[in-house]
Structure formats: C-alpha cells, structure tokens
Design an enzyme around this catalytic site. Structure first.
Site, PDB file in Angstrom:
ATOM      1  N   ASP A 376     -20.263   4.661   9.439  1.00 43.92           N
ATOM      2  CA  ASP A 376     -19.663   3.403   9.035  1.00 43.92           C
ATOM      3  C   ASP A 376     -18.226   3.392   9.563  1.00 43.92           C
ATOM      4  O   ASP A 376     -17.673   4.447   9.880  1.00 43.92           O
ATOM      5  CB  ASP A 376     -19.687   3.308   7.510  1.00 43.92           C
ATOM      6  CG  ASP A 376     -19.104   2.000   7.018  1.00 43.92           C
ATOM      7  OD1 ASP A 376     -19.334   0.973   7.664  1.00 43.92           O
ATOM      8  OD2 ASP A 376     -18.411   2.026   5.987  1.00 43.92           O
ATOM      9  N   ASP A 567     -19.834   5.278   2.840  1.00 42.80           N
ATOM     10  CA  ASP A 567     -19.061   5.418   1.607  1.00 42.80           C
ATOM     11  C   ASP A 567     -19.933   5.735   0.401  1.00 42.80           C
ATOM     12  O   ASP A 567     -19.432   5.971  -0.686  1.00 42.80           O
ATOM     13  CB  ASP A 567     -18.218   4.169   1.337  1.00 42.80           C
ATOM     14  CG  ASP A 567     -19.068   2.918   1.149  1.00 42.80           C
ATOM     15  OD1 ASP A 567     -20.291   3.040   0.952  1.00 42.80           O
ATOM     16  OD2 ASP A 567     -18.508   1.806   1.189  1.00 42.80           O
ATOM     17  N   ASP A 571     -23.496   1.629   1.528  1.00 50.02           N
ATOM     18  CA  ASP A 571     -24.383   2.193   2.540  1.00 50.02           C
ATOM     19  C   ASP A 571     -25.503   3.036   1.947  1.00 50.02           C
ATOM     20  O   ASP A 571     -26.162   3.791   2.674  1.00 50.02           O
ATOM     21  CB  ASP A 571     -23.571   3.049   3.518  1.00 50.02           C
ATOM     22  CG  ASP A 571     -22.561   2.225   4.290  1.00 50.02           C
ATOM     23  OD1 ASP A 571     -22.926   1.141   4.759  1.00 50.02           O
ATOM     24  OD2 ASP A 571     -21.406   2.658   4.408  1.00 50.02           O
TER      25      ASP A 571
END
Length: 674
Positions: A376, A567, A571
C-alpha cells in the site's frame, strides 16, 4: 491431533490445543518447542510465559542427579582402568546401576507410558539400547549413552528457556504496581486491578504498565521494547501511549484505555508464545520422516542381531547384539526434532527483537519463497500525513508570504490547512482578520491590511485573478495564493515518502524479490510519481479495496508467492488473501494483529526486507542441522554395522550432533539481519 493454520497448512501436535484469540486461527496448539522430541520434562517444554521461572528452577534441580551420575561414571571408568580388585561383580554393577537409574529412570518411565501411543520413540530406543549394553556387560557405555542423552536434554531446555527469557526480558518487565489518581490523592495499586477509564501517573524514567491516552501536554518515550527503535518518540496530549514504553521527560498522567491482559504488549507476548507451536513445513517433514525411519532402523537392528547367524561362521550373539545397539542409539532423531523447532523459535525471538512479529514458524518459511511484494502507499511507503513540499512566492518577502497564508489557514480544520500552519509554526507572527470560507474553493481574509485569497484555481477565477495555467500540471495537491487581487504564488502539499523506503526497495531486490508493486486508493498521478521515485516495477492508483484484491489474485494466478503489506484495517481483505499478509505499523491496531500473518511494529518499510532476511537465514541454519545430522548418522551407521564403531561413537552421532545442532540454532540469537 491435526489442525490447519490460516493458510491451510497442516499442523500436527501431540498436546491439547489452547484457545487463541486470533480470528484467523480457530484452533492451534500451545507453545511446545520440540514437543515431539525426547523431552524428560514436558512441563518445561510447554511452559507458558507465566511459568518460565518455575520451569527454569525445576530444570536446574534436575542437574543434581545428572552431576552425581557423571561422577559415578567417571569413578567407575577410573576403577576399571586401574583394574581395582574389589571393583568387580555386584559392586561394579551397583555403582554403574545407581549412575544409570539417576539419569535413566525418567526415560524408561516415559518409554513405558508411551508404548500405547507410539512404540517406536526416543524413550523406547534409548531404554532398549542401554539395557542391552548392561546385558552384555558394557556397563560404562550403557550409562554413558543415557547420561549424555540427558545432558543433551539439559542443553535443549537451557536453550529454550534462554530464548523465552530473552523475549520476556525484552518486552515484558512491566511494573506490577501503578499510581492510581483518585479524589483523595495518589494510591499505589496492582496494575491488574486498574479499570478502563481510570487515570494513572507515571514518573520520568518509569516504564508504562498499561495502554492509555496521554492527558499531559507532551512527553517523550523510549519505545525500543516494542518497536526496536532507539530514537525517542514524542507524544502529544490525546495520543496513545502503550504499555512497555519508558517515560523519559516528566511526570505524566494517562487515562487507561485497555486492561492489563488486553494491552498491546500482552498481545505481543501471546503472539510470540503461540508462534512456536505453528510448524513450518520443514518441521512437519522431519516429524513425519522421523516416525518412518526410526522403526525402519529398529528392524534393521533386529535383523543385524539375528540374520548373521545364518551366514557367519562362529556367530557370536553378544557381538552382533552390540552392533545392533549401536544402530539403535544412532537411530534416535533427537538432533533433528530438537534443533529444528529450536531454530525456528530462535528466529521468532530474533524477529521480535527487530520489531517484527511472526505468527508462526510456517510464515518464516513462506517469507523465503516470496518473489513478489505488494505494498500500500499511504502509511506503508509514505508517512500518511500531509506536508508542505514546495513554496513558490512571487513576492519579495517570501517569509511574509508563508506566514500570511498560514495565518489565514489557521481558521480551517482541513488537513491541508493544518499542514501549512504546521510548516509555518516557527515563523508565524501574523494574525488574520475577516477570514471567510468559500465552500469548495478555499479561504479569503485580511493580513496586515492586505487582502488574501488562498485556495484552488476556482477561487482565483471567481474573483477574476489570472494565474499561470501550467500549475495545473503539478502532480501534488496545490494551494494557489492571490494578494490584493494579483497572483502571488502557490504551495504544494503531498504525503512524504518515508526516509527508509528507498533503502527498503534496495534491500528487497538484493534478497531476491523479483517484482515490487504498489496499490493505492490515492490519485494515479501521485501514485505514479511515488513509484517512479522508488523505482517500483508497477503501480496502480485510484483503487478500491476490491480492486486491490483483484490485482493480488492476478499475481497469484501467475504462480507468484505474494506478500502484501498494508495498514491492516482498510487492507484486511488483501492481507488475508496474500500468501503472507503483513501489517505495517499495526502495533496498536487490533485489526492488524488479528488479520496479518506478520506484524511489523514500526512504520519502517525496511523491516519488510528484514523479515525476508530472517526467514532466509533461519532456513539456512535449519538445513545445516539437517545435513549435519543425516551425514554423521549415516557414517556411524555404516561403521557400526561393520563393527568399526562402538557405543561411544554412537553417543557422539546422536547426542553430540544434537548438541552441535542446538549450538548452531542458538547462534540465530546473535545474528545480524538486513
């Protein structure tokens, strides 16, 4: 019994499972490092965090009979060497017999108890081999086999306890008592009795016992026990302070947000304890192999005793029985089933000291196979907070420009406004008047009698201010500024790339990661810019959670082993889908701890590479032990069958190799990782 972990890997365990809070593992065994191996004290092997000291004292008490047995053995060997007249017959048998019973009674008792469940185990093999040695008059060798076997057990117990204590000492030396703030003053109470919502006081230099919200304006904390970072972390009023942090500055007050048993630190300890029970595929392979090859070698030993009767002239039963006993001693797979789990447990401990929590040894193995890392952007590769990147002012007094804009922005609570105010905090010396917010456009106001417009292009167009159209091509978020009706410059705002993100990319490539991919919900232009700066292979922006899932599914369909780093909250679906799900900076997040397979306690992306490096080095150590054990055993088996190896060589092949393998596994604790 058998169960499956969250990735579908079979977990095999001989002990009753303990309940784990993780939603990804409905049932998993409790900590039992080396449970299948020859443990003389099951309690020591299965001891939980609260039983370590008691188990350690009990293990030490067992050293006394071992020391007495060793003394009797050495005395007996000396008397045999001196050919002492009175040291014969029953006297000799009694001396060696006492030495044998002192160390061997537990092994024999375990052999008897385990006959129902597993006839061919270490206890049975050691009992038959040593009693056979006594039968043919090889008293010293019989005692030596059992004695050194037990000494090997002591080394194993000491190594396991050392690993556990190093972890416990590192992160769980919280104070038992805290100072509770009450209406009548400060009262010293047990930390376990404090309720959520209570206020506690922590003095400078003390370790925080409970998670809480900081009520004092600010203070700095040493977070090394939790994150592995030595750099102090400054917390402001309202921010979360976690158990295990050390208060450095001043007396502070915290409002407790989690009970003693539910703190982030308690969860870390629980994860480390439970991680040892989730076997890597290498462990499962060796366990299954040991169960096959041990009875095979046993029947070979029986054959070696009786078959020569039909082919060898002058057949001597005792001679061939002795060779068979050598076979039995060598066949014990202690070096494998002791050192391999210990190696993985040592790896879990080493990872925790580097701020990385593995939920099981199986994930250490999986990290070595990862060829694609998907990350991410926000909070993983970037800081996750807006910061001023560039200030372009057409005015001569650029300091006034930033200070005046910040004075206007102070009237807004928007994250962009906060970022500009924070950038000018040290030079802010102006006050804005008549500030008005134009919805969807920005702000207007007055500073030092001059009219300012602060916002987007639409705001300036609304008031007829012409500006450079090329600013529309700027990737970052941009704030345009006009002063007294004329375009005066702009300020760009962006999420800052983490300092160690480029280093993380470099290390991962050095460790053999073939593809680095970034998935983000941020706008694609910003995502591509960050990916370009970090030299990633692919990057996709403007994604919803389901879009990220689709991208990871495509990578897995290509046959790639994928680690996803996010995180742990937004996610979560992708973390669950990936072969290895990693939560970045998930220390205080229940969702991260629940969902991820690996929790990186800091916000440092370089720890992703560290996790891969730890997995690779642990696997190297494990295979070193496997190769050494099989090689030595094979050599001594051949020599034993030919009558060229005695029980002393067999002792080395079994206990000696186990001891060397343990030392090699313990070496993990001192390794340095990328």
């Amino acid at each position: 019994m058998k169960s499956e972990d969250s990735k579908g890997n079979e977990i095999e365990n001989d002990f009753k499972p303990l309940e784990i809070t993780s939603s990804r593992t409905a049932e998993a065994p409790g900590p039992n490092v080396g449970a299948e191996c020859c443990s003389l004290d099951g309690r020591t092997k299965q001891a939980g965090a609260e039983e370590h000291e008691e188990a350690g004292e009990e293990a030490k008490s067992s050293y006394v009979p071992t020391a007495i047995s060793l003394s009797l053995l050495l005395a007996g060997i000396l008397l045999d060497y001196l050919d002492t007249p009175w040291f014969t017959g029953y006297v000799r048998l009694i001396v060696y017999g006492i030495a044998y019973v002192l160390v061997g009674w537990r092994v024999v008792w375990h052999a008897i108890k385990s006959i129902r469940s597993s006839f061919f185990n270490e206890f049975f093999l050691m009992s038959i081999a040593t009693m056979g040695a006594f039968y043919i008059g090889q008293f010293a060798e019989g005692v030596a086999v059992m004695l050194f076997y037990v000494i090997g057990e002591h080394f194993q117990e000491a190594a396991v306890l050392r690993s556990r204590r190093s972890i416990k000492a590192l992160i769980d030396n919280r104070p038992d008592e805290v100072r509770l703030v009450t209406e009548n003053g400060i009262a010293s109470v047990k930390a376990k009795t404090v309720q959520v919502g209570d206020v506690v006081q922590v003095k400078a230099g003390e370790k925080v016992a409970l998670d809480g919200e900081l009520l004092t304006d600010r203070s700095s904390f040493n977070t090394a026990a939790l994150t592995g970072e030595s750099k102090p972390d400054t917390k402001m009023k309202g921010e979360t302070v976690l158990a295990g942090m050390i208060n450095l500055d001043r007396v502070i007050e915290l409002r407790v947000t989690s009970g003693y048993e539910n703190s982030a630190l308690s969860k870390i300890l629980q994860l480390v304890e439970e991680a040892g029970s989730r076997k890597a595929k290498t462990q499962q392979l060796i366990t299954r192999l040991a169960k096959v090859y041990t009875p095979v070698v046993f029947f070979l030993a029986v054959s070696l005793t009786f078959i020569p009767y039909f082919f060898v002239e002058g057949y001597d039963f005792n001679q061939w029985l002795y060779r068979a006993l050598v076979f039995l001693v060598i066949s014990c797979p202690c070096a494998l089933v002791i050192s391999i789990p210990l190696g993985y447990f040592g790896g879990i401990g080493a990872a925790s000291r580097n701020g990385i929590l593995f939920k099981g040894a199986n994930f250490l193995d999986l990290m070595t196979q990862v060829d694609t890392v998907v990350m991410d952007k926000t909070g993983t590769l970037t800081e996750g907070v807006f910061q001023v990147q560039r200030v372009e002012a057409l005015l001569e007094d650029k300091t006034w420009f930033l200070s005046a804009v910040a004075a206007i922005e102070r009237a807004s609570t928007h994250p962009i406004a906060k970022a500009i105010a924070a950038e000018a905090a040290s030079s802010l010396r102006h006050t804005a008047r008549k500030v008005e917010e134009i919805s969807g456009h920005g702000l207007k106001g007055e500073v030092d009698g001059r009219q300012l417009l602060v916002g987007n292009g639409k705001l300036l167009e609304k008031y007829g201010v012409l500006y450079d159209p090329s600013v529309k091509d700027i990737v970052e978020t941009i704030v345009l500024v006009a002063v007294d009706g004329s375009y005066a410059g702009y300020i760009t705002i962006a999420d800052k790339i983490k300092e160690d993100a480029p280093l993380a990319v470099k290390k991962m490539r050095e460790l053999g990661v073939k593809r680095l991919v970034m998935l983000s919900g941020d706008k694609d232009t910003i995502v591509q810019q960050v990916a370009g700066e970090l030299q990633l292979d692919q990057a996709y922006g403007g994604l919803l959670p389901q879009d990220k899932v689709s991208h990871v599914e495509e990578l897995k369909a290509e046959g790639r082993t994928v680690a996803f780093v996010g995180d742990g909250i937004n996610d979560a679906p992708v973390i669950t889908l990936a072969d290895v799900g990693m939560a970045m900076g998930g220390l205080g997040s229940d969702a991260a701890i629940e969902t991820a397979d690996v929790v990186i306690q800091t916000d440092n992306p370089a720890r992703i590479a560290t996790a891969i490096d730890i997995g690779k080095k642990i696997k190297q150590v494990v295979w070193q032990n496997i190769t050494m054990a099989f090689a030595v055993k094979a050599i001594v088996l051949i020599l034993g069958a030919g009558g060229l190896a005695t029980l002393w060589e067999a002792v080395f092949a079994d206990v000696g190799v186990a001891f060397l393998a343990i030392l090699n596994a313990v070496r993990i604790q001192r390794m340095k990782f990328k």
